[in-house]
Design an enzyme around this catalytic site. Structure first.
Site, PDB file in Angstrom:
ATOM      1  N   ASP A 119       0.838  -1.185   0.000  1.00 53.31           N
ATOM      2  CA  ASP A 119       0.000   0.000   0.000  1.00 53.31           C
ATOM      3  C   ASP A 119       0.886   1.254   0.000  1.00 53.31           C
ATOM      4  O   ASP A 119       1.828   1.339  -0.775  1.00 53.31           O
ATOM      5  CB  ASP A 119      -0.956  -0.057   1.209  1.00 53.31           C
ATOM      6  N   TRP A 120       0.614   2.230   0.880  1.00 55.06           N
ATOM      7  CA  TRP A 120       1.416   3.453   0.922  1.00 55.06           C
ATOM      8  C   TRP A 120       2.867   3.177   1.279  1.00 55.06           C
ATOM      9  O   TRP A 120       3.753   3.989   0.963  1.00 55.06           O
ATOM     10  CB  TRP A 120       0.823   4.442   1.922  1.00 55.06           C
TER      11      TRP A 120
ATOM     12  N   TRP B 200     -12.509   2.996  -3.553  1.00 56.73           N
ATOM     13  CA  TRP B 200     -12.050   3.092  -2.162  1.00 56.73           C
ATOM     14  C   TRP B 200     -11.978   4.543  -1.716  1.00 56.73           C
ATOM     15  O   TRP B 200     -12.424   4.892  -0.623  1.00 56.73           O
ATOM     16  CB  TRP B 200     -10.694   2.411  -2.032  1.00 56.73           C
TER      17      TRP B 200
ATOM     18  N   ASP C  76      -7.787  -8.695  -3.570  1.00 61.54           N
ATOM     19  CA  ASP C  76      -7.736  -7.248  -3.370  1.00 61.54           C
ATOM     20  C   ASP C  76      -8.389  -6.531  -4.554  1.00 61.54           C
ATOM     21  O   ASP C  76      -7.894  -6.617  -5.683  1.00 61.54           O
ATOM     22  CB  ASP C  76      -6.280  -6.816  -3.242  1.00 61.54           C
TER      23      ASP C  76
ATOM     24  N   HIS D  47      -6.327  -7.188   0.339  1.00 64.24           N
ATOM     25  CA  HIS D  47      -5.417  -6.045   0.280  1.00 64.24           C
ATOM     26  C   HIS D  47      -4.322  -6.131   1.329  1.00 64.24           C
ATOM     27  O   HIS D  47      -3.158  -5.840   1.047  1.00 64.24           O
ATOM     28  CB  HIS D  47      -6.227  -4.762   0.452  1.00 64.24           C
TER      29      HIS D  47
END
Length: 468
Positions: free
Chosen positions: A283-284, A324, A410, A439
């Protein structure tokens, strides 16, 4: 170095009395006295805070008083007693005053200019040479300094007025997270914000796994992978991004900017001097983390990427991500734990509730509100240009090993996004598909960590072909 005389201890005790007065006034407790031909002519202590004067060290204040007492700026027949080794400024002043002798108590390893950091008194080119004796009543002089700074050091990271800090009690019942906290607050970009991180395993390990989480997670996300890495003899460093986990949480949404978070991570890697790093991202953690190695390629040996992307702004964001982002805008106070539980039915309630721990109220959730909109969407979005530079690095200059683990359930950063990332990474051939994972791939992390340990332990030329 001059010999200490029996009467010197008497004069140093008077200087200690002045240091006590300084402490009572809230000044750094350093005291000084000047003696002329066996007679006390000046007493002083630090007055920098009181007088708003950076030159008002005990020695300088004492010199001024002594010069007035004698009516002469030359103090050739005088001895100055000071509880702490003089700094460069004070040493210069003492020499310029033509003092016969200086006697100091405690050494100053950070700023002492009478032998600790440098020795101005030993410079032969100077036209006056003052005798120096150090170490007189050194323990007593050091004790008063230690006692003064002890309560200040107990709170080395005071909370900024524009930030919040999640109470430690919120983390009391977090399961499977036995590791000791570590904190930094003096990185330049942090500007006093406190950053929490885990640091497990030997400092001189062959590999260091740098584990970067995403939104809305924190280092707890890696609890299933950390024991595997450390069990294999490796080091694991897992920071909480500012705004997440045990790190400080700025109150204002505007505090969260792409460059801010990226530079914190760059400074963090440099401060810990991490080497032979396997960059572990999701993710980030990847949106930021994938831009780090190009700044210091010599520090990085491998990449383990899970459900993330290089957000370059020249390719449309996936429909899953846009959905999202829209959902977050409509549900700004969403239950973080239930989000994890929805995609990970095998988690216990205490596990998914642990993801709520950092966010006791809306004030602590600025990062959760901002991060969905921070993903670079257009070519001129903040972070997009850096991501494009990183893409060029990964495509053309990356020489390390790469391992992708893909949670196929995901809808946001799933297999299509990860296959695009694979195509951007030079020599990336190791892919692990996890049909049950969504995810938050790390919730299936034990198997991934075991495969990664095996993969990164092999010589580069001995890597197997694609493993699905």
């Amino acid at each position: 170095m001059a010999d200490t005389l029996p009467e010197d201890a008497h004069w140093m005790r008077l200087a200690l009395g002045q240091a006590t007065l300084a402490a009572q006034a809230g000044e750094v407790p350093v005291g000084a006295v000047v003696v002329h031909q066996g007679r006390l002519i000046a007493s002083a202590h630090n007055r920098c805070v009181t007088d708003s004067d950076p030159t008002a060290h005990a020695e300088v204040v004492a010199l001024r008083a002594a010069a007035l007492a004698l009516g002469n700026y030359r103090l050739e027949d005088c001895t100055l007693y000071v509880t702490l080794e003089p700094c460069a400024m004070c040493s210069g002043a003492l020499i310029n005053a033509r003092l016969q002798k200086v006697v100091f108590g405690a050494s100053d390893a950070r700023a002492g200019a009478a032998g600790s950091v440098l020795d101005i008194f030993a410079m032969k080119a100077l036209n006056h040479h003052t005798q120096v004796q150090g170490g007189l009543l050194a323990e007593q002089c050091a004790d008063i300094l230690r006692d003064f700074f002890k309560p200040k050091r107990a709170n080395m990271s005071p909370l900024r007025e524009d930030a919040l800090r999640t109470p430690e009690a919120r983390f009391a019942n977090v399961p499977d997270y036995p590791w000791s906290p570590h904190y930094l607050s003096d990185l330049p970009t942090l500007d006093g914000l406190r950053l929490h991180y885990l640091d497990e395993g030997p400092q001189d390990a062959q590999l260091t796994y740098l584990c970067l989480h995403g939104n809305p997670a924190w280092s707890y996300l890696y609890r299933k992978m950390i024991p595997v890495f450390t069990g294999a003899g490796h080091r694991v460093v897992a920071p909480d991004l500012i705004g997440f986990g045990k790190s400080d949480k700025p109150k204002k949404d505007s505090a969260h900017q792409f460059d801010f978070h990226r530079h914190v991570l760059l400074e963090f890697v440099e401060r810990l001097d991490l080497r032979n790093v396997v960059l572990v991202v999701q993710d980030w953690g990847g949106i930021f983390g994938l831009t780090l190695p190009m700044e210091a390629p010599h520090r990085y040996a491998g990449l383990l990427a899970m459900n993330t992307l290089l957000a370059c702004g020249d390719v449309p964001l996936s429909p899953g991500f846009l959905a999202w982002r829209a959902w977050c805008a409509k549900n700004p106070e969403f239950d973080v734990g239930k989000l994890f539980a929805r995609g990970n039915s095998h988690m216990t309630e205490t596990e998914w509730q642990a993801y709520n721990a950092p966010f006791p109220d809306a004030g602590h959730r600025a990062a959760l509100r901002v991060f969905p909109n921070m993903v670079p969407e257009f070519a001129d979005s903040p972070g997009a240009a850096i991501a494009r530079q990183a893409r060029d690095f990964w495509s053309n200059k990356w020489a390390g090993r790469s391992f992708l683990a893909i949670g196929q359930q995901d809808p946001v950063l799933g297999e299509p996004v990860m296959r695009a990332l694979q195509s951007q990474i030079r020599g990336c051939e190791q892919v692990m598909l996890l049909p049950e994972a969504g995810h938050f791939v790390q919730e299936h992390g034990q198997a991934i960590a075991q495969a990664a340990v095996e993969f990164f332990s092999k010589p580069l030329q001995a890597r197997p072909a694609v493993v699905l």
